[in-house]
Design an enzyme around this catalytic site. Structure first.
Site, PDB file in Angstrom:
ATOM      1  N   ARG A  80       0.848  -1.190   0.000  1.00 17.17           N
ATOM      2  CA  ARG A  80       0.000   0.000   0.000  1.00 17.17           C
ATOM      3  C   ARG A  80       0.893   1.254   0.000  1.00 17.17           C
ATOM      4  O   ARG A  80       0.977   1.959  -0.991  1.00 17.17           O
ATOM      5  CB  ARG A  80      -0.932  -0.031   1.225  1.00 17.17           C
ATOM      6  CG  ARG A  80      -2.078   0.952   1.146  1.00 17.17           C
ATOM      7  CD  ARG A  80      -1.725   2.356   1.585  1.00 17.17           C
ATOM      8  NE  ARG A  80      -1.201   2.399   2.953  1.00 17.17           N
ATOM      9  CZ  ARG A  80      -0.657   3.476   3.487  1.00 17.17           C
ATOM     10  NH1 ARG A  80      -0.547   4.589   2.781  1.00 17.17           N
ATOM     11  NH2 ARG A  80      -0.168   3.449   4.711  1.00 17.17           N
ATOM     12  N   ASP A  81       1.596   1.510   1.097  1.00 23.70           N
ATOM     13  CA  ASP A  81       2.342   2.768   1.232  1.00 23.70           C
ATOM     14  C   ASP A  81       3.511   2.842   0.248  1.00 23.70           C
ATOM     15  O   ASP A  81       3.904   3.928  -0.178  1.00 23.70           O
ATOM     16  CB  ASP A  81       2.857   2.911   2.672  1.00 23.70           C
ATOM     17  CG  ASP A  81       3.086   4.368   3.075  1.00 23.70           C
ATOM     18  OD1 ASP A  81       2.665   5.266   2.328  1.00 23.70           O
ATOM     19  OD2 ASP A  81       3.685   4.603   4.138  1.00 23.70           O
ATOM     20  N   HIS A 102       4.566   4.129  12.912  1.00 25.10           N
ATOM     21  CA  HIS A 102       4.763   4.093  11.453  1.00 25.10           C
ATOM     22  C   HIS A 102       5.779   5.182  11.124  1.00 25.10           C
ATOM     23  O   HIS A 102       5.463   6.369  11.176  1.00 25.10           O
ATOM     24  CB  HIS A 102       3.403   4.349  10.783  1.00 25.10           C
ATOM     25  CG  HIS A 102       3.433   4.440   9.289  1.00 25.10           C
ATOM     26  ND1 HIS A 102       2.846   3.502   8.469  1.00 25.10           N
ATOM     27  CD2 HIS A 102       3.966   5.359   8.449  1.00 25.10           C
ATOM     28  CE1 HIS A 102       3.013   3.840   7.202  1.00 25.10           C
ATOM     29  NE2 HIS A 102       3.696   4.973   7.161  1.00 25.10           N
ATOM     30  N   HIS A 149       8.887   6.871   8.646  1.00 22.43           N
ATOM     31  CA  HIS A 149       9.555   6.983   7.355  1.00 22.43           C
ATOM     32  C   HIS A 149      11.009   7.343   7.630  1.00 22.43           C
ATOM     33  O   HIS A 149      11.325   8.012   8.610  1.00 22.43           O
ATOM     34  CB  HIS A 149       8.886   8.041   6.473  1.00 22.43           C
ATOM     35  CG  HIS A 149       7.640   7.528   5.833  1.00 22.43           C
ATOM     36  ND1 HIS A 149       7.496   7.394   4.470  1.00 22.43           N
ATOM     37  CD2 HIS A 149       6.485   7.074   6.368  1.00 22.43           C
ATOM     38  CE1 HIS A 149       6.294   6.897   4.195  1.00 22.43           C
ATOM     39  NE2 HIS A 149       5.662   6.699   5.320  1.00 22.43           N
ATOM     40  N   CYS A 198       8.288  10.046  -0.265  1.00 27.94           N
ATOM     41  CA  CYS A 198       7.637  11.278   0.145  1.00 27.94           C
ATOM     42  C   CYS A 198       7.570  12.162  -1.093  1.00 27.94           C
ATOM     43  O   CYS A 198       8.602  12.488  -1.667  1.00 27.94           O
ATOM     44  CB  CYS A 198       8.484  11.927   1.232  1.00 27.94           C
ATOM     45  SG  CYS A 198       7.853  13.510   1.780  1.00 27.94           S
ATOM     46  N   ASN A 247       9.790   4.305   3.532  1.00 31.61           N
ATOM     47  CA  ASN A 247       9.429   3.781   4.843  1.00 31.61           C
ATOM     48  C   ASN A 247      10.630   3.120   5.501  1.00 31.61           C
ATOM     49  O   ASN A 247      11.637   2.863   4.853  1.00 31.61           O
ATOM     50  CB  ASN A 247       8.320   2.726   4.682  1.00 31.61           C
ATOM     51  CG  ASN A 247       6.990   3.351   4.303  1.00 31.61           C
ATOM     52  OD1 ASN A 247       6.873   3.982   3.255  1.00 31.61           O
ATOM     53  ND2 ASN A 247       5.988   3.192   5.147  1.00 31.61           N
TER      54      ASN A 247
END
Lengths: 311, 311
Positions: B13-14, B209, B211, B242, B251
């Site tokens: 997903r991310d 979570h 990054h 980002c 991440n």
């Protein structure tokens, strides 16, 4: 009150010693001067090893002489033995960084003597330095490589690290360096070892020297900071590496470490933007080396250092 | 007794949401299956956003259906709104990861509503879920993006993060995710915020979570672990990024985070060697993406995990 953290640049030694490309003396001096301007007040400028062993250090005499002209800079140099110490005294460096390994296997491979022989050598250097007039006597640092494990021997005893740090200080070390040479440490082990070392020899500065080989360089710095460590070695763009892990990342990236310290509310005295800018010299002189570091790519956060100052 | 740390893979997903190359459904399933075999027991497999917004997620129906066949895997999916929640219920996912931002500016940019509207939306989703029969009702996670700062608004109030976490749990969240979406956090701020959040809503799992945008991903994980956090999001090879920092790292790298946890004496249940091997799928499918991570390059230390187990 904001606590100060001292970051020492060791890239000209620990970084360049594994780089094949010979960096011209002028470029090394440009690096030293620009990094000093960015706020780095101590730089390990070379290693006193025979030039036939590491040709990169053939210009050590000039580098030291030029560096000593930078007012306010502490000029230090690595020494593997008495001969290096004598050369350092002759050239007038401010600090001699003696290095030995906690692991017997690594010490034999690196400096070709046993740990006991290294301790004796260190004592002899202390005795030699006592004969030097106080005004021109360099400080003596005692470094312990492989303090968190060794690619040759695996585990290393924490008791032994603490014991050797104590022995070095008893012998006359003015400071101690505890080094995770191969990136085996984790934050808990790091915190535990530094807490023990600081409890025993905290009367002298204790440096943490981390490699980012397995990605934990900054995480380990957190462990060390939490233990009370206020002195760190690091290198511009993380220059350095590990002969046993080709392609792996090298030393902790000094500009990222400065950012870490500042976000944690410590003062480094470093202008991170200016420090990042010094990378242009490495990019120009070492086009084939991988330059590591996140701040150089992503930039500082908005409202930094205002946000950091109160963090 | 060894404490367990749960690592959730969110790269599908991310990570994939910012990758232009569409990864074939089969390759995504290969990734999910191999990572589950390596010991990752929860995977965020997709995002329920319209396929015209993010074509990468056009195969969400198939991905969820296939993932649900993997016995023991918790299948979660991101939802931006009620519509996503309803779709998640229809498809039978185990957990819906609702996301909103602490920063008003970021929330408006990301989900096009105010923070107050997001809270209301969340309450409506809770109410909708209460109508779903208990046996097929997914858990609901409440995620707070930009909890440590925002590229649009800069600083973010820690009080506000704690308050919103509380509001979400009061509304009916089964878990909370506190996210440093842009890599602005430092270990001290992280520790402080998570200590406060855990003190208030520690009755539900609280995920961190991070990054690695500015290099502090693992350093911040140390802060979170020290605060008592036992749940983390991360991505294979650090996939992600980002939009405001082109070229920056993404991440936190899941294989490096697993290594960090193990060196600190925690148990992740993950076979790090097997996890590293899953990177072959990303290398094959996303040849233009930068794969981050140190363990994949340097390898595990000698005597690992024996050394780690007692560290």
């Amino acid at each position: 009150m904001t606590q100060h953290i001292t970051l020492r640049e060791v890239g000209l030694r620990d970084g360049l010693q594994i780089v094949k490309t010979i960096v011209p003396t002028q470029a090394k001096m440009e690096w030293i001067r620009e990094e000093y301007s960015a706020g780095v007040k101590e730089i390990e400028v070379c290693s006193f090893v025979p030039a036939k062993l590491i040709p990169q250090f053939a210009d050590s005499t000039e580098i030291v002489a030029d560096s000593l002209r930078i007012r306010g800079l502490t000029v230090s140099a690595l020494i593997p033995n008495m001969k290096g110490a004598q050369r350092g005294v002759e050239l007038g460096v401010h600090k001699l960084n003696y290095v030995m390994s906690v692991s017997e296997g690594h010490n034999l491979a690196n400096v070709r003597r046993t740990v006991a022989e290294s301790l004796e050598d260190f004592s002899n250097i202390v005795a030699m330095l006592r004969e030097v007039p106080a005004g021109s006597r360099p400080k003596l640092s005692g470094g312990l490589s492989t303090s968190f494990g060794c690619t040759i021997e695996g585990r290393v005893s924490e008791d032994r690290v603490v014991e050797l740090a104590e022995r070095l200080v008893e012998s006359g070390a003015d400071e101690i360096v505890i080094a995770d040479t191969v990136g085996y440490g984790g934050p808990h082990a790091v915190r535990r070892v530094f807490e023990r070392v600081l409890a025993r020899v905290g009367s002298v500065p204790v440096f943490a020297h981390f490699h980012d080989t397995r990605g934990l360089g900054l995480a380990n710095a957190v462990g060390a900071l939490d233990a009370g460590v206020r002195y760190f070695d690091a290198t511009l763009a993380g220059l350095g590496g590990c002969p046993h892990a080709p392609g792996a990342t090298g030393n902790v990236v000094i500009e990222d470490l400065a950012f870490l310290c500042e976000t944690m509310g410590y003062a480094t005295g470093i202008d991170i933007g200016k420090l990042v800018a010094v990378r242009h010299i490495l990019a120009r002189e070492l086009p084939n080396e991988k330059l590591s570091g996140a701040i150089a790519v992503a930039g500082l956060p908005r409202e930094f250092p205002k946000a950091a100052a109160s963090a």
